[in-house]
Design an enzyme around this catalytic site. Structure first.
Site, short mmCIF file in Angstrom:
data_model
loop_
_atom_site.label_atom_id
_atom_site.label_comp_id
_atom_site.label_asym_id
_atom_site.label_seq_id
_atom_site.Cartn_x
_atom_site.Cartn_y
_atom_site.Cartn_z
N ARG A 41 25.00 52.40 47.66
CA ARG A 41 25.55 52.14 46.32
C ARG A 41 24.46 51.51 45.47
O ARG A 41 23.86 50.51 45.87
CB ARG A 41 26.73 51.18 46.45
CG ARG A 41 27.47 50.84 45.17
CD ARG A 41 28.68 49.95 45.52
NE ARG A 41 29.67 49.88 44.45
CZ ARG A 41 29.85 48.82 43.66
NH1 ARG A 41 29.08 47.76 43.78
NH2 ARG A 41 30.79 48.83 42.73
N SER A 110 38.19 55.45 45.63
CA SER A 110 38.65 54.07 45.42
C SER A 110 40.03 54.08 44.83
O SER A 110 40.29 54.82 43.87
CB SER A 110 37.74 53.34 44.42
OG SER A 110 36.44 53.21 44.91
N LYS A 139 32.75 43.36 42.32
CA LYS A 139 33.48 44.19 41.35
C LYS A 139 34.30 43.22 40.49
O LYS A 139 35.53 43.13 40.62
CB LYS A 139 34.37 45.19 42.10
CG LYS A 139 34.61 46.47 41.32
CD LYS A 139 34.93 47.64 42.24
CE LYS A 139 35.26 48.87 41.42
NZ LYS A 139 35.42 50.07 42.23
N1 TZP Z 1 35.66 48.36 45.25
C1 TZP Z 1 36.72 47.54 45.28
S1 TZP Z 1 36.26 45.95 45.62
C2 TZP Z 1 34.63 46.39 45.74
C3 TZP Z 1 34.48 47.75 45.52
C4 TZP Z 1 33.21 48.49 45.53
C5 TZP Z 1 33.54 45.45 46.06
C6 TZP Z 1 33.63 44.90 47.43
O1 TZP Z 1 32.55 44.03 47.66
P1 TZP Z 1 32.70 42.68 48.47
O2 TZP Z 1 31.37 41.99 48.23
O3 TZP Z 1 32.90 43.01 49.91
O4 TZP Z 1 33.82 41.92 47.88
#
Ligand code: TZP
Ligand code: MG
Length: 207
Positions: A41, A110, A139
């Site tokens: 990503r 997602s 996010k």
């Molecule tokens: N989609 C929903 S939450 C998220 C994504 C890409 C981020 C998750 O990252 P982390 O650091 O594990 O909370």
């Protein structure tokens, strides 16, 4: 190649946490720790940069039969023999992603609610992400959906469901207790003192 049904811990190499030059080292540690599905990503990276990283990471993941998924860009799948692409609610549809890929690939989507999860399965997703379960700096613009729908989404959706968002070793048991079988970890894993030990601990809990 490992089947999605066998995957429990999904690790994301997010290039806003990891320097590009460290991406391969990060993937090696993830694989050693038992991460069984990996995504690349890089929200702020160009397509060419992502293709370069995907080529290097794909050498490592393919050696250990671990599927490599690229975020957002099905175009990368045409250039590098990765296993799939992950799309968000505002990205290409699953159909468009498959058409762009031009070969059989995994497509993940997602989802941020039970309704979106059901719709993604109907749209033909091979797996879904479900979250953010907890608030997360990775996010930040998305409201957390909490633990309450995890049981229901597993009752209504049969493709593999990866709970995501703010999940770490300290709250993982609460996510499992709510019904999760699979999780994604981004920041918790990437900022861990030892990615190998952190991933081993998470995979043991998910086993
Ligand atoms: N989609 C929903 S939450 C998220 C994504 C890409 C981020 C998750 O990252 P982390 O650091 O594990 O909370
Ligand atoms: Mg996206």
């Amino acid at each position: 190649m490992r089947a999605l049904s066998e995957c429990r811990l999904y690790g994301i190499v997010d290039l806003s946490y990891v320097e590009g030059s460290d991406a391969a080292g990060t993937v090696k540690q993830m694989l050693e720790g038992g991460v069984d599905l990996i995504q690349l990503r890089g929200k702020r990276k160009s397509l060419d940069e992502l293709i370069g990283h995907a080529r290097i990471l794909n050498e490592l993941t393919s050696r250990s039969s671990t599927p490599l998924i690229v975020n957002d860009h099905a175009e990368i799948v045409c250039r590098v023999p990765v296993e799939g692409v992950h799309v968000g609610q505002n990205d290409d549809s699953i159909e468009v992603a498959r058409r762009k890929a031009g070969r059989r690939i995994l497509v993940g989507k997602s989802t941020h609610s039970l309704q979106q999860a059901i719709a993604a399965q109907q749209e033909g997703a091979d797996y879904i992400g479900f979250g953010p379960i907890f608030a997360t700096p990775t996010k930040p613009d998305y409201a957390p959906i909490g633990l309450s729908d995890i049981g229901q989404v597993h009752a209504e959706v049969s493709v593999p469901i990866f709970c995501i968002g703010g999940i770490n070793i300290d709250n993982l048991q609460s996510v499992i207790d709510a019904g999760a079988k699979r999780v994604v970890m981004v920041s918790a894993l990437l900022t861990a003192h030892s990615i190998v030990d952190y991933a081993r601990c998470a995979t043991d809990m998910l086993a």
